[in-house]
Enzyme design. Sequence first.
Site, PDB file in Angstrom:
ATOM      1  N   ASP A   8      20.720  42.035 -11.160  1.00 34.79           N
ATOM      2  CA  ASP A   8      20.579  42.911 -10.000  1.00 34.79           C
ATOM      3  C   ASP A   8      21.981  43.347  -9.594  1.00 34.79           C
ATOM      4  O   ASP A   8      22.976  42.753 -10.017  1.00 34.79           O
ATOM      5  CB  ASP A   8      19.887  42.162  -8.846  1.00 34.79           C
ATOM      6  CG  ASP A   8      19.754  43.040  -7.596  1.00 34.79           C
ATOM      7  OD1 ASP A   8      19.331  44.202  -7.738  1.00 34.79           O
ATOM      8  OD2 ASP A   8      20.098  42.582  -6.493  1.00 34.79           O
ATOM      9  N   SER A   9      22.056  44.352  -8.723  1.00 32.55           N
ATOM     10  CA  SER A   9      23.360  44.792  -8.231  1.00 32.55           C
ATOM     11  C   SER A   9      23.991  43.707  -7.346  1.00 32.55           C
ATOM     12  O   SER A   9      25.187  43.738  -7.098  1.00 32.55           O
ATOM     13  CB  SER A   9      23.191  46.081  -7.434  1.00 32.55           C
ATOM     14  OG  SER A   9      22.240  45.892  -6.406  1.00 32.55           O
ATOM     15  N   CYS A  71      16.785  45.130 -10.205  1.00 34.34           N
ATOM     16  CA  CYS A  71      17.282  46.154  -9.279  1.00 34.34           C
ATOM     17  C   CYS A  71      16.458  47.434  -9.440  1.00 34.34           C
ATOM     18  O   CYS A  71      16.351  47.979 -10.543  1.00 34.34           O
ATOM     19  CB  CYS A  71      18.746  46.427  -9.632  1.00 34.34           C
ATOM     20  SG  CYS A  71      19.495  47.721  -8.656  1.00 34.34           S
ATOM     21  N   GLU A 150      21.416  42.458   4.714  1.00 39.44           N
ATOM     22  CA  GLU A 150      22.596  41.651   4.373  1.00 39.44           C
ATOM     23  C   GLU A 150      23.250  41.073   5.623  1.00 39.44           C
ATOM     24  O   GLU A 150      23.872  40.024   5.575  1.00 39.44           O
ATOM     25  CB  GLU A 150      23.585  42.469   3.534  1.00 39.44           C
ATOM     26  CG  GLU A 150      22.919  42.981   2.258  1.00 39.44           C
ATOM     27  CD  GLU A 150      23.694  42.729   0.985  1.00 39.44           C
ATOM     28  OE1 GLU A 150      24.915  42.583   1.067  1.00 39.44           O
ATOM     29  OE2 GLU A 150      23.061  42.691  -0.090  1.00 39.44           O
ATOM     30  N   CYS A 182      12.768  48.655  -3.163  1.00 43.01           N
ATOM     31  CA  CYS A 182      14.135  48.136  -3.178  1.00 43.01           C
ATOM     32  C   CYS A 182      14.055  46.617  -2.987  1.00 43.01           C
ATOM     33  O   CYS A 182      13.218  46.126  -2.218  1.00 43.01           O
ATOM     34  CB  CYS A 182      14.929  48.766  -2.028  1.00 43.01           C
ATOM     35  SG  CYS A 182      16.561  48.048  -1.798  1.00 43.01           S
ATOM     36  N   HIS A 184      15.670  44.558  -1.351  1.00 49.39           N
ATOM     37  CA  HIS A 184      15.904  43.992  -0.020  1.00 49.39           C
ATOM     38  C   HIS A 184      14.758  44.189   0.966  1.00 49.39           C
ATOM     39  O   HIS A 184      14.642  43.464   1.936  1.00 49.39           O
ATOM     40  CB  HIS A 184      17.158  44.628   0.602  1.00 49.39           C
ATOM     41  CG  HIS A 184      18.445  44.179  -0.018  1.00 49.39           C
ATOM     42  ND1 HIS A 184      18.708  44.323  -1.358  1.00 49.39           N
ATOM     43  CD2 HIS A 184      19.540  43.589   0.531  1.00 49.39           C
ATOM     44  CE1 HIS A 184      19.918  43.851  -1.613  1.00 49.39           C
ATOM     45  NE2 HIS A 184      20.444  43.399  -0.488  1.00 49.39           N
TER      46      HIS A 184
HETATM   47  N1  DGL Z   1      19.240  46.186  -5.643  1.00 50.77           N
HETATM   48  C1  DGL Z   1      19.210  47.531  -5.103  1.00 50.77           C
HETATM   49  C2  DGL Z   1      17.832  48.122  -5.337  1.00 50.77           C
HETATM   50  O1  DGL Z   1      16.855  47.426  -5.511  1.00 50.77           O
HETATM   51  C3  DGL Z   1      19.568  47.554  -3.627  1.00 50.77           C
HETATM   52  C4  DGL Z   1      21.022  47.286  -3.332  1.00 50.77           C
HETATM   53  C5  DGL Z   1      21.934  48.335  -3.941  1.00 50.77           C
HETATM   54  O2  DGL Z   1      21.991  49.477  -3.445  1.00 50.77           O
HETATM   55  O3  DGL Z   1      22.595  48.013  -4.908  1.00 50.77           O
HETATM   56  O4  DGL Z   1      17.704  49.324  -5.353  1.00 50.77           O
END
Ligand code: DGL
Length: 265
Positions: A8-9, A71, A150, A182, A184
């Site tokens: 993931d990012s 992600c 976050e 997403c 989050h």
């Molecule tokens: N993990 C990213 C997503 O699911 C969210 C956080 C980011 O912008 O990197 O799109």
Amino acid sequence: MKAIGVFDSGVGGLTVVKELMRQLPNEDIIYFGDTARVPYGTKSKETIIRFSLENILFLLRQEVKLIVVACNTSSSIALTTLKRHFKIPIMGVISAGVKEAVYATKNKRVGVIATSATINSLAYTNEIKRIDSSISVFALACPLFVPLVEEGWLKQKIAFDIVLKYLKPLEEARVDTLILGCTHYPLLKSLIKKAMGRDVRLIDSAKLVAAEVKQVILEEGLSKAKSNGKPYYNFWVSDEPNKFKELAKRFLGYSLKNVRKIQSV
Ligand code: DGL
């Protein structure tokens, strides 16, 4: 047998890891969170593809047997390229949520909320339309949601006001199903539910993605032998691990100890 690789990012992909641990309790997992380069959701297509390719190369060096792109932004933009470049099974998170939403909607009005990059890619809209072209899709970027999560602002009035403001057009569009596109957003579920009303079905793809991974592992004969002992979970990040550890608690419900920083991607 080797581990399941997940990237993931940043920390958000732990929502998927949590489900993988639950549905595949015997499997080893190696997670990489690209915390030095998060967020991906505001970056260009070229950059997201480059980062995603590098993340896969890192996981391949850990000798994983299958990779989950947890992600949504990477899945929307880079998945086709990743699949073209590597032989190993690589799974994204878009199709599972879409299938569920298409099945769930009664009035054929589906909302999608995600990062700007995901929304601009049209990945969700195109996938929904591919399955059922009669569905109207209302896709909306909610760029403040990731920083809210976050910061741990999951219940405050100010967080609710932001959620309410973003979601107003979707409420007005009378969607009966809303995809949380997403990593989050599941953490904002109670506020989103409150803003959209109880009758709107929220689709959180983590469970469905884990179920798809389970199916592929069984079909491809990739299951770890039960006799191979307790599963191990390794967490890698590209920036210093403390912030990740702190946030991980919010996503997993418990703290992580074994988080290590990689030397380079
Ligand atoms: N993990 C990213 C997503 O699911 C969210 C956080 C980011 O912008 O990197 O799109």
